[in-house]
Scaffold this active site. Structure first.
Site, mmCIF file in Angstrom:
data_model
loop_
_atom_site.group_PDB
_atom_site.id
_atom_site.type_symbol
_atom_site.label_atom_id
_atom_site.label_comp_id
_atom_site.label_asym_id
_atom_site.label_seq_id
_atom_site.Cartn_x
_atom_site.Cartn_y
_atom_site.Cartn_z
ATOM 1 N N ASP A 66 8.474 12.678 5.599
ATOM 2 C CA ASP A 66 8.210 12.370 7.014
ATOM 3 C C ASP A 66 7.428 11.065 7.150
ATOM 4 O O ASP A 66 6.433 10.998 7.872
ATOM 5 C CB ASP A 66 7.460 13.513 7.690
ATOM 6 N N ASP A 115 0.823 -1.213 0.000
ATOM 7 C CA ASP A 115 0.000 0.000 0.000
ATOM 8 C C ASP A 115 0.855 1.262 0.000
ATOM 9 O O ASP A 115 0.606 2.203 -0.761
ATOM 10 C CB ASP A 115 -0.930 0.008 1.217
#
Length: 421
Positions: A160, A143
């Site tokens: 991040d 995913d």
């Protein structure tokens, strides 16, 4: 608007350090609707996130403080990135933006976002140092690599990737990336301090260190930093151990490959070791110290690790919500002996399950696989979560009911996993 429910967490950049609490608004007005605030999910330096509902619809509102340093810039930046990336199933959906007026001359900019469920950070806490199943790791890896492939193809760097910024969507049955507050286009990095301790690539570590003393780095941070972060997350998912101290150690800098080998060698593996070796090699390819040698998201998706089908553990089905509930310990052989008995018990189960939401379908297999189990498909994951909470631990004919979630896609195909206990 469709119904979006969840236990969302991790929508904020910089939530590791929470600031002093302020009064949470009672309601937001947006797009011709009033959104009642259910709770505040968290607060960072320049924004707060609230769980909101309007009728049967639920969402998340990320409210930026215009008075905070960089508040307006952060809002405009995240809005622009999410609008450009809109439509990918593995990236949080932005429904729209609005201005919240809380009084004369008092206004804040807000993002109305898809409300998601459990974060990978929470999953790691629940693993109790045992690590997660190969099914869970493969699901997450595929995913997020799909999201990164889409991101990087548009020359964006998330910058991040960490467990708190990956959340499960119960209704879409996949993991999604959130929080694009540090993202940038390659060649146009507008912030010096990127990524989070423990998930920061070597080149970003160098850049951050030089920036602290006012120096510029001649090494550009590229999409390769995202692959490094994902590699660390997958290693933590496999081992069940937080690796912040490990990846910051001198031993890691000298020979990270040997440490990865040791982690895999020390884990007891059930079944064939070949898929485990494929995962190990995939992680190693993401954790190359030199960014030029690091695998890309596109090539990582071609790893043989993704060609092997896995079945979920029962723990996976407890932790990852879906619109389908599976009930154990409620049906035995005597309920399946005659058609009349069978129809009675199916009707009783449907009546009970409808107390917690709209039941779309109900299945009680008479033969294996799944013999004697009850599969209940609800209209939404919110309904199934309520049912799971209320039915777990109930007794039926002196037996304790076990209620787990079940993958909607497998249920729709008529595929009943023989789950690994």
């Amino acid at each position: 608007m469709a119904c979006y429910r969840g236990l969302a967490g991790g929508y904020l950049q910089g939530l590791d350090t929470l600031t002093a609490s302020e009064e949470t608004p009672a309601v937001f007005q947006a797009f011709g609707q009033f959104w009642d605030v259910q709770c505040r999910l968290g607060r960072g330096v320049s924004a707060s996130v609230h769980k909101v509902s309007s009728g049967v619809a639920s969402a998340a509102v990320k409210e930026f403080e215009s008075s905070a340093q960089g508040g307006d810039y952060g809002f405009l930046k995240e809005q622009a990135v999410l609008e450009e990336l809109k439509g990918h199933r593995n990236i949080v959906t932005l429904y729209g933006t609005f201005t919240n007026y809380s009084g004369p001359h008092l206004s804040t900019n807000c993002l109305l976002l898809e409300l998601l469920d459990v974060s990978v950070s929470e999953l790691l806490l629940r693993s109790k140092s045992h690590g997660h199943s190969m099914w869970m790791i493969q699901h997450l890896a595929r995913d997020i690599l799909e999201a990164l492939f889409f991101l990087h193809r548009g020359h964006y760097v998330h910058a991040d990737i960490k467990p708190r910024n990956i959340l499960w969507s119960a209704d879409d049955e996949c993991f999604k990336l959130i929080d694009f507050g540090l993202s940038f286009k390659e060649g146009n990095q507008d912030v010096k301090y990127i990524q989070t301790d423990g998930y920061r690539a070597p080149e970003a570590e160098l850049q951050n260190s030089l920036a602290q003393v006012g120096l510029e780095s001649d090494v550009e941070c590229t999409s390769a930093v995202d692959l490094w972060s994902l590699g660390i997350i997958l290693l933590e998912m496999f081992s069940g151990i937080k690796l912040k101290e490990t990846v910051q150690s001198q031993e890691w800098k000298v020979n990270s490959s040997a440490i990865i080998d040791h982690i895999f060698a020390s884990k007891i593996v059930v079944g064939s070791a070949i898929p485990v070796y494929h995962l190990r090699d995939l992680i190693k390819s993401m954790l190359q110290s030199h960014r030029a040698q690091r695998i890309t998201a596109e090539n990582a998706l071609c790893s043989p690790f993704f060609s092997i089908p896995f079945a979920p553990h029962i723990e996976d089905l407890v932790m990852l919500p879906s619109p389908v509930l599976r009930l154990l310990n409620v049906i035995d052989e005597r309920h399946l002996q005659t058609e009349e008995e069978y129809e009675d018990v199916v009707e009783d189960m449907k009546e009970e399950c409808q107390k917690y939401g709209v039941v779309v379908s109900l299945l009680v297999p008479k033969e294996n696989p799944g013999k004697g189990q009850v599969f209940v498909e609800y209209a939404s994951a919110g309904n199934s979560k309520e049912a799971q909470k209320m039915l777990t631990g109930r007794t039926f004919d002196g037996k304790f009911v076990v209620a787990t979630f079940y993958p909607l896609s497998a249920y729709k195909r008529g595929y009943l996993y023989k789950t690994v206990l």
